[in-house]
Design a protein around this motif. Sequence first.
Motif, PDB file in Angstrom:
ATOM      1  N   GLN A  76       0.416  -1.119  -0.223  1.00 16.97           N
ATOM      2  CA  GLN A  76      -0.315   0.211   0.231  1.00 16.97           C
ATOM      3  C   GLN A  76       0.786   1.397  -0.114  1.00 16.97           C
ATOM      4  O   GLN A  76       0.208   2.036  -0.526  1.00 16.97           O
ATOM      5  CB  GLN A  76      -1.225   0.408   1.634  1.00 16.97           C
ATOM      6  N   GLU A 174      -3.629   9.323   6.228  1.00 14.06           N
ATOM      7  CA  GLU A 174      -3.283   8.518   7.184  1.00 14.06           C
ATOM      8  C   GLU A 174      -2.668   7.292   6.794  1.00 14.06           C
ATOM      9  O   GLU A 174      -2.287   7.160   5.695  1.00 14.06           O
ATOM     10  CB  GLU A 174      -5.277   8.191   7.189  1.00 14.06           C
ATOM     11  N   ARG A 175      -1.468   6.986   8.265  1.00 12.98           N
ATOM     12  CA  ARG A 175      -0.594   6.227   8.010  1.00 12.98           C
ATOM     13  C   ARG A 175      -1.423   4.329   8.115  1.00 12.98           C
ATOM     14  O   ARG A 175      -0.621   3.917   7.429  1.00 12.98           O
ATOM     15  CB  ARG A 175      -0.013   5.763   9.415  1.00 12.98           C
ATOM     16  N   ASN A 176      -2.920   4.064   8.663  1.00  7.35           N
ATOM     17  CA  ASN A 176      -2.816   2.827   8.115  1.00  7.35           C
ATOM     18  C   ASN A 176      -3.754   3.183   6.623  1.00  7.35           C
ATOM     19  O   ASN A 176      -5.277   3.098   7.110  1.00  7.35           O
ATOM     20  CB  ASN A 176      -3.957   1.933   9.100  1.00  7.35           C
ATOM     21  N   ARG A 177      -3.277   2.553   5.900  1.00 13.50           N
ATOM     22  CA  ARG A 177      -4.185   2.952   4.857  1.00 13.50           C
ATOM     23  C   ARG A 177      -4.540   1.874   3.497  1.00 13.50           C
ATOM     24  O   ARG A 177      -4.031   0.758   4.077  1.00 13.50           O
ATOM     25  CB  ARG A 177      -3.649   3.925   3.811  1.00 13.50           C
ATOM     26  N   LYS A 211       0.254 -10.148   6.294  1.00 14.44           N
ATOM     27  CA  LYS A 211       0.284  -9.292   5.568  1.00 14.44           C
ATOM     28  C   LYS A 211      -1.384  -8.429   5.487  1.00 14.44           C
ATOM     29  O   LYS A 211      -2.085  -7.851   5.027  1.00 14.44           O
ATOM     30  CB  LYS A 211       1.144  -8.935   3.846  1.00 14.44           C
ATOM     31  N   LYS A 214      -3.218  -7.759   8.051  1.00 19.76           N
ATOM     32  CA  LYS A 214      -3.332  -6.258   7.877  1.00 19.76           C
ATOM     33  C   LYS A 214      -4.162  -5.605   7.508  1.00 19.76           C
ATOM     34  O   LYS A 214      -4.629  -4.794   7.941  1.00 19.76           O
ATOM     35  CB  LYS A 214      -1.294  -5.140   7.638  1.00 19.76           C
ATOM     36  N   LEU A 215      -4.259  -6.072   6.139  1.00 20.78           N
ATOM     37  CA  LEU A 215      -4.888  -5.026   5.252  1.00 20.78           C
ATOM     38  C   LEU A 215      -6.247  -5.303   5.408  1.00 20.78           C
ATOM     39  O   LEU A 215      -6.799  -4.571   5.398  1.00 20.78           O
ATOM     40  CB  LEU A 215      -4.495  -5.195   4.157  1.00 20.78           C
ATOM     41  N   ASP A 218      -6.501  -2.741   8.288  1.00 21.00           N
ATOM     42  CA  ASP A 218      -6.970  -1.804   8.228  1.00 21.00           C
ATOM     43  C   ASP A 218      -8.119  -1.151   7.294  1.00 21.00           C
ATOM     44  O   ASP A 218      -9.076   0.108   7.285  1.00 21.00           O
ATOM     45  CB  ASP A 218      -5.816  -1.417   7.235  1.00 21.00           C
ATOM     46  N   GLY A 222     -10.736   0.749   8.727  1.00 17.25           N
ATOM     47  CA  GLY A 222     -10.382   2.355   9.051  1.00 17.25           C
ATOM     48  C   GLY A 222     -11.443   2.971   8.316  1.00 17.25           C
ATOM     49  O   GLY A 222     -12.091   4.126   7.655  1.00 17.25           O
ATOM     50  N   TYR A 293     -10.677   9.447  16.940  1.00 15.26           N
ATOM     51  CA  TYR A 293      -9.692   8.559  15.872  1.00 15.26           C
ATOM     52  C   TYR A 293     -10.143   8.920  14.527  1.00 15.26           C
ATOM     53  O   TYR A 293      -9.075   9.165  13.426  1.00 15.26           O
ATOM     54  CB  TYR A 293     -10.348   6.506  15.847  1.00 15.26           C
ATOM     55  N   GLN A 297      -7.585  10.883  11.869  1.00 18.81           N
ATOM     56  CA  GLN A 297      -6.966  10.629  10.372  1.00 18.81           C
ATOM     57  C   GLN A 297      -6.560  11.993   9.494  1.00 18.81           C
ATOM     58  O   GLN A 297      -5.953  12.142   8.839  1.00 18.81           O
ATOM     59  CB  GLN A 297      -8.260   9.725  10.544  1.00 18.81           C
TER      60      GLN A 297
END
Length: 319
Positions: A76, A174-177, A211, A214-215, A218, A222, A293, A297
């Motif tokens: 990402q 935003e960091r977690n995208r 991974k 994690k996605l 997010d 998110g 949160y 963002q």
Amino acid sequence: MKKMITYVFPVYNEGEGIDVFYKAVNAALRTHKQYIYELLFVNDGSSDESLEKLVALQERDKRITVINFSRNFGHQMAVTAGLDYAHGDAVIIMDSDLQDPPHVSFELIQKWEEGYEVVYAQRRTRQDSAFKRLTAYYFYKLLERLAEIKIPPNTGDFRLLDRKVVQSLSTFKERNRMLRGLACYVGFKQTAVLFDRDKRFAGTSNYTLAKMIKLAADGIFGFSSAPLRLISHLGVFISGISFLGILYALFVRIFRPETVVQGWTFTIVVVLFIGGIQLIVMGVLGSYVGRIYTEIQQRPLYIVSSVYSSSRTNNERKK
Ligand code: UDP
Ligand code: MG
């Protein structure tokens, strides 16, 4: 003037297949000479010979730019960097393992020429493992239930974005995208092109289970506050049950005192009461955390696609 199309190719340990990939892309581009092309390879900290091969390609083909990450930042982030460096009127994001067939990108461009600003390639079929297909299927089902935006199922990051969309995406810090979520969130005129996803040409999938999780996280955290709301719902539910439990404990204490151990009633009433209250309080805290949160963002408040106006001041402000 010819329009410019930028291709963004994230690369992570694709050394084995990258030359074949480049040849395939190059051959495809030769059939559509009405555009100028920019090829952005983002080397996401590969530990194989990917970088050397990319640099060699870059020396031969001046359309190529290689962006080399200092370490592996993840797919990402590689795509994000590609969007930041792109100059094209439209940007196409494509995997560099030949799973996304290059010729499909012209169908995306076709739709863009028709006026669509986000054109995503949707998988009609895919050749991945049963495990990958199953997890992807349930993940998108879950996301559809929970998320506040509509993320189309069976799409990856293989898509075309108009310059305007790329610009508005660059305002998302935003960091977690999860880009495919953000690409929906920004709106604009969107459409799909169906395609059959090929097998990987060489190497193995770099998307490990970790991974993928994690996605998925997010995507869910998110675009949804459902997990937070769950706390409140649970709090109300548990409090209701606790209340019944308290009534029962009192009932037994009053009408069947001989069956009750000394001190039981008091203990059980306190435990149930505190338990219910705690969860409700956590739900309240959760609502505030949810607000913190979304504030953190720092997403843009709104995204303007166009302004129609006859006044000069408005037009000047746009520049
Ligand atoms: N990739 C990347 N960084 C990573 C993992 C993958 O840039 O940490 C790239 C990879 O080179 C490929 C694309 O992202 O071009 C998709 O990865 P992969 O093919 O492993 O995923 P899959 O197609 O199995 O979902
Ligand atoms: Mg792949």
